[in-house]
Design an enzyme around this catalytic site. Sequence first.
Site, mmCIF file in Angstrom:
data_model
loop_
_atom_site.group_PDB
_atom_site.id
_atom_site.type_symbol
_atom_site.label_atom_id
_atom_site.label_comp_id
_atom_site.label_asym_id
_atom_site.label_seq_id
_atom_site.Cartn_x
_atom_site.Cartn_y
_atom_site.Cartn_z
ATOM 1 N N THR A 180 12.075 0.864 -8.508
ATOM 2 C CA THR A 180 10.808 0.269 -8.109
ATOM 3 C C THR A 180 9.904 -0.204 -9.044
ATOM 4 O O THR A 180 9.784 0.527 -10.438
ATOM 5 C CB THR A 180 9.910 1.328 -7.071
ATOM 6 O OG1 THR A 180 10.947 1.964 -6.292
ATOM 7 C CG2 THR A 180 8.526 0.793 -6.369
ATOM 8 N N GLY A 232 10.724 9.008 -10.748
ATOM 9 C CA GLY A 232 10.839 10.687 -10.808
ATOM 10 C C GLY A 232 11.478 10.803 -12.058
ATOM 11 O O GLY A 232 12.528 10.419 -12.336
ATOM 12 N N GLU A 287 13.164 5.292 -0.215
ATOM 13 C CA GLU A 287 14.534 5.110 0.328
ATOM 14 C C GLU A 287 14.525 4.512 1.271
ATOM 15 O O GLU A 287 15.331 4.717 2.556
ATOM 16 C CB GLU A 287 15.321 6.384 0.040
ATOM 17 C CG GLU A 287 15.311 7.160 -1.037
ATOM 18 C CD GLU A 287 16.302 8.119 -1.721
ATOM 19 O OE1 GLU A 287 17.312 7.899 -1.227
ATOM 20 O OE2 GLU A 287 15.993 9.053 -2.486
#
Lengths: 710, 710
Positions: free
Chosen positions: A169, A208, A461
């Site tokens: 992303t 993350g 997702e």
Amino acid sequence: MTKSLSTNPANDVVIDGKKYNTFTEPPKAMAAERAKASFPVREMTYYLDGGEKVTEYNEAVWEQLERAPAFDNTDYYDVCGDHELLRARTLAKVGAIAEIVTDGRSERDIQKVLSFVSVIDPGAMTRIGVHFGLFLNGVRGSGTSEQFNYWVGEGAANLSNFFGCFCMTELGHGSNVAGVETTATFDRNTEEFVINTPTIAASKWWIGGAAHTATHGLVFARLIVDGKDYGVKNFVVPLRDRNTWNLMPGVSIGDIGKKMGRDGIDNGWVQFSNVRIPRLFMMMKYAKVSKDGKVTQPPLAQLAYGALISGRVSMVYDSYTWARRFLTIAIRYACCRRQFSSSPGGLETKLIDYTFHQRRLLPRLAYAYAMNAGSAELYKIYFAATDRLASTKPTDKEGLQSAIDDVKELFSVSAGLKAFSTWGTAQIIDECRQACGGLGYSGYNGFGQGYNDWVVQCTWEGDNNVLTLSAGRSLIQSGLAIRKGEHVGAAASYLKRELNAKLNGRSLEDLNVLIDGWEHVSAVGISQAVDRYVELEKEGVSQTEAFERLSQQRYDVTRVHTRMYLIKSFFENLKTASPALQPVLTDLALLFALWSIEIDASVFLRYGFLEPKDISTITVLVNKYTGKVREQAIPLTDAFNQSDFVINAPIGNYNGDVYNNYFAKTKAANPPINTHPPYYDSVMKPFFTRKFNDDPDLSALEEEEAEENE
Amino acid sequence: MTKSLSTNPANDVVIDGKKYNTFTEPPKAMAAERAKASFPVREMTYYLDGGEKVTEYNEAVWEQLERAPAFDNTDYYDVCGDHELLRARTLAKVGAIAEIVTDGRSERDIQKVLSFVSVIDPGAMTRIGVHFGLFLNGVRGSGTSEQFNYWVGEGAANLSNFFGCFCMTELGHGSNVAGVETTATFDRNTEEFVINTPTIAASKWWIGGAAHTATHGLVFARLIVDGKDYGVKNFVVPLRDRNTWNLMPGVSIGDIGKKMGRDGIDNGWVQFSNVRIPRLFMMMKYAKVSKDGKVTQPPLAQLAYGALISGRVSMVYDSYTWARRFLTIAIRYACCRRQFSSSPGGLETKLIDYTFHQRRLLPRLAYAYAMNAGSAELYKIYFAATDRLASTKPTDKEGLQSAIDDVKELFSVSAGLKAFSTWGTAQIIDECRQACGGLGYSGYNGFGQGYNDWVVQCTWEGDNNVLTLSAGRSLIQSGLAIRKGEHVGAAASYLKRELNAKLNGRSLEDLNVLIDGWEHVSAVGISQAVDRYVELEKEGVSQTEAFERLSQQRYDVTRVHTRMYLIKSFFENLKTASPALQPVLTDLALLFALWSIEIDASVFLRYGFLEPKDISTITVLVNKYTGKVREQAIPLTDAFNQSDFVINAPIGNYNGDVYNNYFAKTKAANPPINTHPPYYDSVMKPFFTRKFNDDPDLSALEEEEAEENE
């Protein structure tokens, strides 16, 4: 403190000749509910888990987690507010999980461990999940086996001074992965790729593990060779020096900071300033760039995004495990909490005995059972499709195309299920919280942290709305295909049915009739959308624009189709249960199907399956089956087999001693010994003792003025 | 960092011959949207606020808040995670608010200040609100004027070393106030009341301000005189020594600790161990206990709970102010964010130009406008009823009864509006968050904190489900009264209409036709519930049991009636707007009414106002009006007149420079200079560099064993 409770006679309960009151009666109430079980609870656990062996396996995992010192959750909710401490704790949990998942388990079993972790600490699950589920699965899926082995050798398989993150992303691009702007430009002279971030909007975002943990990233970037853009490919880029933990040259990383939930994960942003990596760090299972810059494109573009599908599939199972946790809390509390009495001075009524309270919780308990069945069905499709894809050689284009068709059906089915299950569970958490009144708002009963942690599932997702519209397009396309006599996947084959079904006096308490009704309304809805699509096509409207104009219809058909799929899965699945379980499971299945009709009554009326008078009957039947399920509510939640450690909410503990448990928890977390607030001297006292309206003494000034004027 | 964006041609935008990209184009997009305004935006602000003078007044309040150093919100979201710091900051804000609200404003104007504060810091609003709104209003409402003046003299009017809290709820009793168990036993010898907590479940719970701030509590306790229970009355009980801040003898207080939101309030629990207070600390406006223990009961029991109604009424206005804030963020972002292009390499499409995205946001924008109108209507009823009650002498029983009838109508109307408005706004915040994708999940765009802070509104001061069922009972009773030819309040008078309305070819784009439809379905729903009630009565079912069986119907009729009330309020209210505003307001009102039909289509089909084919028309019309409103979306949100300070979300700022604003905010809150996590040495390094599978060197042991065996 020994004043008799007779001052509020509504709270006097006599059990076996002994008097109980508001405070002492709840555990008695819980025990009485438990004694009502009409079915073998342990067998229900086996049914839900998929067999006795699975239950025993699950229990061993839970035991291991509960024993791990890193997973002690005594102060979990308070720590969740302390960013820095939380992240240290979360990493310690990552270590404990790593021990478990690197002991040679299968992929399915690893997923299950992560699913369990997600219920007790979703931050820890996600933090390790980005490495194993996204980075490592991504390398496995898009790299050659030599490349995969290379990164395993570097420590990726067991987190040996290695941690991977997933740099997909960007700040300006989320769902549209094909539109990411980071570039990977091939430098023929050095046989390297140059990774670059062209603008701030192209910064990798939400990554993350990037802010603190990751040594490497699997970076999605546009492959540029000789000035030509070949679209988005995957590259492994080293982010940190593994000895010093300093950032690699040209890599800029920052912390994304505060989130709605999951602050235990160090999500970061990453910018690349012409960072050079060896050519062979590009993942080359399907796409390739040779030493001299020759580009081979993959046979199918979709192969690049495969790593995401497993997450989507597991979210349906997670929707079940999260729903059961919060339903258990709210239902247990409802069986112990009394409120209002129907006669002055009479015993107060348990919340669970109110019709409306039953309706708020028990159809959703049935929903959780349905999601469990739907998830089992989805996993079957998933393993069949992915096994087939993995066993097909990258060079076998025809085999790949056929495997991809399976994957496409998987995408479509999982899209609807992921969207509506994650939404469903968000709604269940919220309803359960409200059903616990003020105690649901307390931090120690887990709803607030749980809701915030959960709802990211609706976005990541595959954003639920994007998925829903995409699944709706597939359903309309399946409807078109059937009209053309083309082949469609198993999940859409019911669309071939006649569209003239009616209730026609049949019983609404017959599972087969209800399935007939649900198939009917789903098929008619899709057929009408196909009609409209064909009309628009005839009017010369482009395919893109036609689907755009059918947006609401796409959403509606996916909603109805997915609900039908879940109901059918539940009905099929319960047939595998032992006879002792069938009656209560049938009640649950009927309740779920009937309640779903009540919510979506308009399509049953529009598409002619029901008449207006039937809707009143549906409401009567929903009341009837919530009433039946109410009798088994505690055994049905006990069957979920969750320890108090998993529940982590004192009002939801097994023993039902709600007030005692909750008061003890509150007091332990906030010892009342400190009566002075820490900011008493700095803020409170100066405010409370401030002076009011003191007229200044101006006499000296006035005298002077008077003298001057003399 | 200057790589051309041509690698992703979807991001090239040319405006006035100049090239823009993903990062630089958003503010241009925003400016273009703003230029579309078809109406005078400033006049719309006047319409929304209730006139130019009100707007100017509001702006002065906002300016005062924004300038107050205590209200600086630069680090607001991060501080919200730090319990202790947050509470100190919140108390500082209480000081700043106190300055404003003790300057002689009217009650209405004080409520408005608190409403405004609630949008920017609901914790601060609630923290001061428990004193002014609950304690002081409670003393005013249930004490004599001498008693009120006494507590003003003690410092209650201007928080001069005085802070009151409201000790109503107990751990074991929330909604059922009449069931609280704390006792106030009259001691004739000393002319005192003895306040006592009989069990832990009777501990006062959730008491805002108790843990740190309150010097006094308005305690709800059962009056016991000579062993007889006279029900729940109000008593002022000193909690802390105002010089030392120590707890008074016999008073135990602890902190409730972590909550879902609003951690800025020091909610506490309070237990009393035979605490003695003078007789005249009992509030004696309606109920009385004389020196010699003679008890006078109030003419009407409901008079005790009046303090809660103002909170309920203001929550409808708050539903509007909160909805407009989050709608503005999501709509502004949707006008700047691009995602996917309809042709390969073509310019990406703004989110706001997708049909489904419009449908997610714009009907809810119309909803916010409707809630504003509904709130204005409700305030009219509120001030009329409360002024009348206040001006009726406590001894005038007949006058009181008549005033109470007005208050009952107010209770019923406000119950439905409070419930469905607070739920509606919770849903709006959630939908707006999801519409912002990942950036909605970021802590800095306010949705997470906002949602958690908001949803307590669905539970407190009348749990929404309890209120809804109660309002449903009132509606069925009104229906019964009409059949008996009895008088009903204005809000229920439409129930007298004939029940045979149909669309009959009339236009669905006519406001009057839509009102006719909504009144019809609401009236039929209530009439059918009344039929069922009468049947049950004939079957000999008790009144309580009959209403219990009609629980779902009570919920349904309240839902439909409340929506109708809101639609009618909007239609009435927009007639007062200037002609230049009428077209766009009419579009909004039509959109709101049509979208509401789409959601609740089944009742329109069941009750015969619409036929199945009409529902497709409704969907087409909702698309049409979302499309129309989309053109004015930015001017309509600008008209809310909220500064960036109020918005406090970088993706929702006025200038539309979404990526720049958000990146700057993230970076300022988390300076990337620290690349090593603070727990690197303590947790991370030991884990990453742990040893694997070292087979222990057992040679010495083996040698020894061999030797021994020799």
